[in-house]
Design a protein around this motif. Structure first.
Motif, PDB file in Angstrom:
ATOM      1  N   TYR A 138      18.164  16.731 -41.431  1.00  0.00           N
ATOM      2  CA  TYR A 138      16.834  17.433 -40.496  1.00  0.00           C
ATOM      3  C   TYR A 138      17.724  18.341 -39.578  1.00  0.00           C
ATOM      4  CZ  TYR A 138      12.636  18.938 -38.139  1.00  0.00           C
ATOM      5  OH  TYR A 138      11.826  19.516 -37.447  1.00  0.00           O
ATOM      6  N   PHE A 139      17.566  19.654 -40.018  1.00  0.00           N
ATOM      7  CA  PHE A 139      18.291  20.718 -39.396  1.00  0.00           C
ATOM      8  C   PHE A 139      17.450  21.248 -38.019  1.00  0.00           C
ATOM      9  CE2 PHE A 139      20.981  20.574 -42.880  1.00  0.00           C
ATOM     10  CZ  PHE A 139      22.326  21.165 -42.034  1.00  0.00           C
ATOM     11  N   ILE A 140      17.914  21.315 -36.674  1.00  0.00           N
ATOM     12  CA  ILE A 140      17.289  22.153 -35.718  1.00  0.00           C
ATOM     13  C   ILE A 140      18.419  23.076 -35.259  1.00  0.00           C
ATOM     14  CG2 ILE A 140      16.964  21.349 -33.272  1.00  0.00           C
ATOM     15  CD1 ILE A 140      16.528  18.240 -34.088  1.00  0.00           C
ATOM     16  N   GLU A 178       8.361  15.924 -34.837  1.00  0.00           N
ATOM     17  CA  GLU A 178       8.632  16.700 -35.910  1.00  0.00           C
ATOM     18  C   GLU A 178       9.601  16.248 -37.011  1.00  0.00           C
ATOM     19  OE1 GLU A 178       7.163  19.248 -38.849  1.00  0.00           O
ATOM     20  OE2 GLU A 178       6.359  18.970 -36.950  1.00  0.00           O
ATOM     21  N   ALA A 179      10.837  15.854 -36.192  1.00  0.00           N
ATOM     22  CA  ALA A 179      11.835  15.562 -37.238  1.00  0.00           C
ATOM     23  C   ALA A 179      11.643  13.989 -37.782  1.00  0.00           C
ATOM     24  CB  ALA A 179      13.132  14.974 -36.211  1.00  0.00           C
ATOM     25  N   GLU A 180      10.733  13.171 -37.130  1.00  0.00           N
ATOM     26  CA  GLU A 180      10.451  11.796 -37.560  1.00  0.00           C
ATOM     27  C   GLU A 180       9.445  11.773 -38.965  1.00  0.00           C
ATOM     28  OE1 GLU A 180      10.013   8.368 -34.333  1.00  0.00           O
ATOM     29  OE2 GLU A 180       8.983  10.300 -33.524  1.00  0.00           O
ATOM     30  N   LYS A 181       8.884  13.009 -38.957  1.00  0.00           N
ATOM     31  CA  LYS A 181       8.036  12.930 -40.218  1.00  0.00           C
ATOM     32  C   LYS A 181       8.747  12.753 -41.498  1.00  0.00           C
ATOM     33  CE  LYS A 181       4.702  15.902 -38.075  1.00  0.00           C
ATOM     34  NZ  LYS A 181       4.261  17.249 -37.849  1.00  0.00           N
ATOM     35  N   TYR A 182      10.008  13.100 -41.373  1.00  0.00           N
ATOM     36  CA  TYR A 182      11.121  13.051 -42.655  1.00  0.00           C
ATOM     37  C   TYR A 182      11.678  11.694 -42.848  1.00  0.00           C
ATOM     38  CZ  TYR A 182       9.583  17.695 -42.648  1.00  0.00           C
ATOM     39  OH  TYR A 182       8.758  19.073 -42.495  1.00  0.00           O
ATOM     40  N   THR A 183      12.022  11.116 -44.003  1.00  0.00           N
ATOM     41  CA  THR A 183      12.694  10.146 -44.134  1.00  0.00           C
ATOM     42  C   THR A 183      14.054  10.092 -43.860  1.00  0.00           C
ATOM     43  OG1 THR A 183      13.068  10.435 -46.550  1.00  0.00           O
ATOM     44  CG2 THR A 183      11.007   9.246 -46.064  1.00  0.00           C
ATOM     45  N   GLY A 184      14.782  11.215 -43.934  1.00  0.00           N
ATOM     46  CA  GLY A 184      16.260  11.286 -43.525  1.00  0.00           C
ATOM     47  C   GLY A 184      16.591  10.862 -42.218  1.00  0.00           C
ATOM     48  N   PHE A 212      18.030   8.234 -35.361  1.00  0.00           N
ATOM     49  CA  PHE A 212      18.732   9.381 -35.918  1.00  0.00           C
ATOM     50  C   PHE A 212      20.174   9.571 -35.660  1.00  0.00           C
ATOM     51  CE2 PHE A 212      14.441  11.362 -36.575  1.00  0.00           C
ATOM     52  CZ  PHE A 212      14.665  12.113 -37.586  1.00  0.00           C
ATOM     53  N   GLN A 213      21.098   9.602 -36.592  1.00  0.00           N
ATOM     54  CA  GLN A 213      22.427  10.052 -36.602  1.00  0.00           C
ATOM     55  C   GLN A 213      22.391  11.542 -35.958  1.00  0.00           C
ATOM     56  OE1 GLN A 213      24.976   9.528 -39.889  1.00  0.00           O
ATOM     57  NE2 GLN A 213      26.154  11.305 -39.417  1.00  0.00           N
ATOM     58  N   THR A 214      23.219  11.876 -35.145  1.00  0.00           N
ATOM     59  CA  THR A 214      23.254  13.184 -34.364  1.00  0.00           C
ATOM     60  C   THR A 214      24.575  13.762 -34.638  1.00  0.00           C
ATOM     61  OG1 THR A 214      24.125  12.310 -32.170  1.00  0.00           O
ATOM     62  CG2 THR A 214      21.675  12.496 -32.379  1.00  0.00           C
ATOM     63  N   ASN A 215      24.483  14.930 -35.357  1.00  0.00           N
ATOM     64  CA  ASN A 215      25.511  15.804 -35.723  1.00  0.00           C
ATOM     65  C   ASN A 215      25.385  17.159 -35.138  1.00  0.00           C
ATOM     66  OD1 ASN A 215      25.635  13.528 -37.554  1.00  0.00           O
ATOM     67  ND2 ASN A 215      26.137  14.818 -39.299  1.00  0.00           N
ATOM     68  N   ILE A 216      26.634  17.795 -34.720  1.00  0.00           N
ATOM     69  CA  ILE A 216      26.502  19.155 -34.118  1.00  0.00           C
ATOM     70  C   ILE A 216      27.455  20.081 -35.045  1.00  0.00           C
ATOM     71  CG2 ILE A 216      28.255  18.800 -32.462  1.00  0.00           C
ATOM     72  CD1 ILE A 216      26.674  20.694 -30.705  1.00  0.00           C
ATOM     73  N   GLU A 217      26.962  21.156 -35.171  1.00  0.00           N
ATOM     74  CA  GLU A 217      27.978  22.386 -35.536  1.00  0.00           C
ATOM     75  C   GLU A 217      28.305  23.368 -34.609  1.00  0.00           C
ATOM     76  OE1 GLU A 217      26.303  23.670 -39.511  1.00  0.00           O
ATOM     77  OE2 GLU A 217      26.511  21.674 -40.435  1.00  0.00           O
TER      78      GLU A 217
END
Length: 193
Positions: free
Chosen positions: A19-21, A55-61, A88-93
């Protein structure tokens, strides 16, 4: 700026559901940026942390990737804590030009020539991803490889519009310097966001 559910297209986590934010706002100004519409934060709607997480919680990933623009323009502590609280696992770019904030499971540091990184990014990075736009980018990549922690994954990625010219050079470079790996923008090959 936007959020969407797709596959991570590049780097270590390529191919995983994510899930991209995408946060609006960037003052780094990469010539080859493929989301220049993200630069001006004022033209994008604002959402509360609660709305973003709901909104992020609506998706399975359960991998959230916070990107931009330049996401570290903002204090990301509250957002990352809220995402982690719901699994959620939190990743940043990030280009790393601002002090690191947030609670991260994975930090992808992608330095840019246009602005020096903040020193806090070096020890926090799990992945160093250097975009190769021209031949001088190999020396640029080595400069930052010397600064990140010894366990940081080292990736070279051709800039999309220069892929046909740069990919053969990257392949040869990795063969000569096997501590590096190739990263491709697989989402562009799959024609997904």
């Amino acid at each position: 700026m936007e959020s969407f559910y797709t596959l991570q297209g590049e780097g270590y986590h390529a191919g995983k559901a994510a899930y991209f934010i995408r946060l609006g706002g960037c003052d780094v100004g990469c010539v080859w940026c493929d989301v220049k519409e993200s630069w001006d934060a004022s033209i994008h709607p604002k959402f509360s942390i609660e709305e973003i997480v709901r909104e992020a919680e609506k998706y399975t990933g359960r991998m959230a990737v916070i990107t931009g623009g330049e996401p570290l323009m903002y204090d990301l502590d509250a957002l990352t804590i809220a995402l982690k609280e719901v699994g959620f696992q939190t990743n940043i770019e990030t280009s790393g030009v601002y002090p690191i904030s947030g609670v991260w499971d994975w930090v992808c540091f992608s330095p840019k020539k246009f602005k020096e990184p903040h020193e806090s990014i070096y020890g926090a990075s799990h992945e160093l991803k250097v975009i190769v736009y021209n031949k001088s980018d190999f020396a640029f990549a080595e400069k930052y490889a010397d600064l990140v922690n010894k366990d940081c994954m080292l990736l070279l990625q051709p800039e999309w519009s220069k892929q046909s010219q740069m990919l053969p050079l990257i392949i040869d470079y990795v063969k000569e310097n096997p501590e590096w790996k190739v990263s491709l923008q697989t989402h562009k090959f799959m024609d997904i966001p």
